[in-house]
Design a protein around this motif. Structure first.
Motif, short mmCIF file in Angstrom:
data_model
loop_
_atom_site.label_atom_id
_atom_site.label_comp_id
_atom_site.label_asym_id
_atom_site.label_seq_id
_atom_site.Cartn_x
_atom_site.Cartn_y
_atom_site.Cartn_z
N GLU A 205 0.89 -1.23 -0.14
CA GLU A 205 -0.02 -0.08 0.03
C GLU A 205 0.82 1.24 0.02
O GLU A 205 0.58 2.47 -0.66
CB GLU A 205 -0.79 -0.18 1.18
CG GLU A 205 -1.95 -0.94 1.06
CD GLU A 205 -2.85 -0.82 -0.04
OE1 GLU A 205 -2.95 -1.92 -0.85
OE2 GLU A 205 -3.25 0.31 -0.48
N ARG B 126 1.87 1.62 -3.53
CA ARG B 126 0.76 2.04 -4.51
C ARG B 126 0.32 3.38 -4.19
O ARG B 126 -0.06 4.00 -5.22
CB ARG B 126 -0.53 0.95 -4.40
CG ARG B 126 -1.75 1.11 -4.96
CD ARG B 126 -2.83 0.02 -4.96
NE ARG B 126 -3.35 0.29 -3.51
CZ ARG B 126 -4.67 1.30 -3.32
NH1 ARG B 126 -5.10 1.81 -4.44
NH2 ARG B 126 -4.97 1.22 -2.09
N LEU B 127 0.27 3.85 -2.96
CA LEU B 127 -0.25 5.21 -2.79
C LEU B 127 0.85 6.05 -2.52
O LEU B 127 0.64 7.39 -2.71
CB LEU B 127 -0.97 5.27 -1.46
CG LEU B 127 -2.21 4.15 -1.42
CD1 LEU B 127 -2.87 4.16 0.10
CD2 LEU B 127 -3.23 4.57 -2.42
N GLY B 128 2.03 5.67 -2.51
CA GLY B 128 3.17 6.93 -2.70
C GLY B 128 3.82 7.54 -1.35
O GLY B 128 4.77 7.70 -1.26
N THR B 129 3.04 7.18 -0.25
CA THR B 129 3.51 7.69 0.71
C THR B 129 3.00 6.88 2.22
O THR B 129 1.78 6.21 2.02
CB THR B 129 2.81 9.18 1.21
OG1 THR B 129 1.53 9.06 1.64
CG2 THR B 129 3.03 10.30 0.14
N ALA C 234 -0.49 8.22 3.60
CA ALA C 234 -1.56 7.79 2.63
C ALA C 234 -2.01 6.22 2.89
O ALA C 234 -3.15 5.80 3.09
CB ALA C 234 -1.44 7.97 1.12
N ALA C 235 -0.99 5.52 3.11
CA ALA C 235 -1.05 3.99 3.15
C ALA C 235 -2.00 3.91 4.57
O ALA C 235 -2.61 3.00 5.02
CB ALA C 235 0.18 3.18 3.08
N ARG D 260 -3.89 5.96 6.14
CA ARG D 260 -5.13 6.30 6.28
C ARG D 260 -6.10 5.21 5.40
O ARG D 260 -7.15 5.19 5.93
CB ARG D 260 -5.52 7.79 5.26
CG ARG D 260 -4.68 9.12 6.22
CD ARG D 260 -5.17 10.25 5.51
NE ARG D 260 -4.77 10.35 4.10
CZ ARG D 260 -3.51 10.88 3.74
NH1 ARG D 260 -2.80 11.41 4.80
NH2 ARG D 260 -3.33 10.97 2.32
N HIS D 261 -5.64 4.47 4.55
CA HIS D 261 -6.10 3.73 3.49
C HIS D 261 -6.51 2.42 4.69
O HIS D 261 -7.41 1.92 4.72
CB HIS D 261 -5.25 3.19 2.57
CG HIS D 261 -5.97 2.23 1.75
ND1 HIS D 261 -7.13 2.19 0.94
CD2 HIS D 261 -5.65 0.70 1.47
CE1 HIS D 261 -7.71 1.04 0.48
NE2 HIS D 261 -6.74 0.11 1.07
#
Length: 298
Positions: free
Chosen positions: A12, A15-18, A21-22, A24-25
């Motif tokens: 993740e 995939r999300l770059g940070t 962000a991972a 939060r997901h």
């Protein structure tokens, strides 16, 4: 897998770059994601990511590893989708057993219609008048007649089933019509698959053992013998309805007719009932009446 959460965190992040962000997901803290990725790198003994304050970048090892991990996650999603589809529509092999004549005339056409709606379903139908051990013999559904024995199986009522004591006009030209159960001993009784006939007396179930000159385990053969005047028989409505309507056969002892009989779809108790069983039984319940003959005595 013991380290599945570490792999998921790493995939993740890529995939999300940070990391944030991972986090939060996956609904966890950023520090937790960072810790999981570090644990994965320690576990593998390689660095997977270059980290700076501005960005993250895959190492060569990380690029190779994440590609394989993506295939793993794709396979997981495919597996979950396949399971969801399996639960949503009938699939696989469905094994059904039924009494011969009723099964051939009424169950098989409906099962065939059901398979036309669900061509991905494989069907095995077995018609027999012997008692079938549903679980031991590997059947999904059994169609059973009459009064059910207590068991751990689930039973759904498909339709009513009434049994009549009938004789032909020619037989009653030779013998008087019986008006009591005791008078059966004075008649020639044609015996099918069971020697005891079922009645209801003062609201109570009563079985009467009969004797006669004819015995057979075939309903159509029993019906033929009855139509030819060889004696009295107890037969279900779906055999005799047209002959009662035409007057060829005459029903007697109707005040003693047992009413608590039916046709049942019986299947093993499961926590999660498979779609092939649930939907076929629903289909049989909804459509069986379209094939049954109208009872002229109702």
């Amino acid at each position: 897998m013991q380290h599945w959460s570490r792999i998921e965190a790493f995939v993740e992040v890529v995939r999300l770059g940070t990391f944030s962000a991972a986090a939060r997901h996956l609904k966890v803290s950023t520090s937790h994601i960072s810790r999981l990725v570090s644990q994965l790198e320690n576990q593998l003994g390689v660095q997977l990511l270059y980290r700076t304050t501005r960005q993250i970048r895959l190492t060569d090892a990380g690029a190779t590893y994440v590609e394989h991990c993506r295939h793993l996650f794709d396979g997981l999603r495919d597996a979950e989708q396949a399971l969801s589809e399996l639960q949503a529509k009938p699939n696989g092999l469905l094994k059904l057993t039924s009494a011969t004549t009723f099964g051939e005339r009424f169950i098989a056409p409906l099962v065939n219609d059901f398979q036309c709606l669900h061509p991905q379903l494989d069907v095995h139908m077995h018609f027999t008048n012997r008692p079938v051990e549903l679980i031991e013999e590997g059947y999904d559904i059994a169609i059973r007649m009459g009064v059910l024995k207590d068991s751990s199986l689930i039973a759904r009522r498909l339709c009513d089933r009434r049994e009549y004591i009938v004789g032909s006009q020619s037989y009653f030209r030779q013998a008087p019509r019986p008006h009591t159960l005791a008078e059966l001993s004075q008649h020639r009784c044609l015996i099918g698959s069971r020697p005891n006939w079922l009645f209801e007396v003062n609201g109570q179930r009563r079985e009467v053992r009969v004797e006669g000159c004819w015995t057979g385990n075939s309903g159509p053969a029993l019906l033929d013998a009855t139509r030819k005047g060889l004696g009295l028989a107890q037969l279900p409505d779906y055999y005799v309805a047209p002959y009662l309507a035409s007057g060829e056969l005459v029903a007697v002892l109707e005040p003693f007719q047992h009413h608590d009989t039916a046709v049942w779809a019986v299947y093993p108790r499961h926590r999660h009932l498979s779609p092939k069983i649930r939907q076929l039984v629903d289909y049989l319940v909804a459509n069986i009446d379209t094939l049954l003959p109208i009872n002229p005595l109702d």
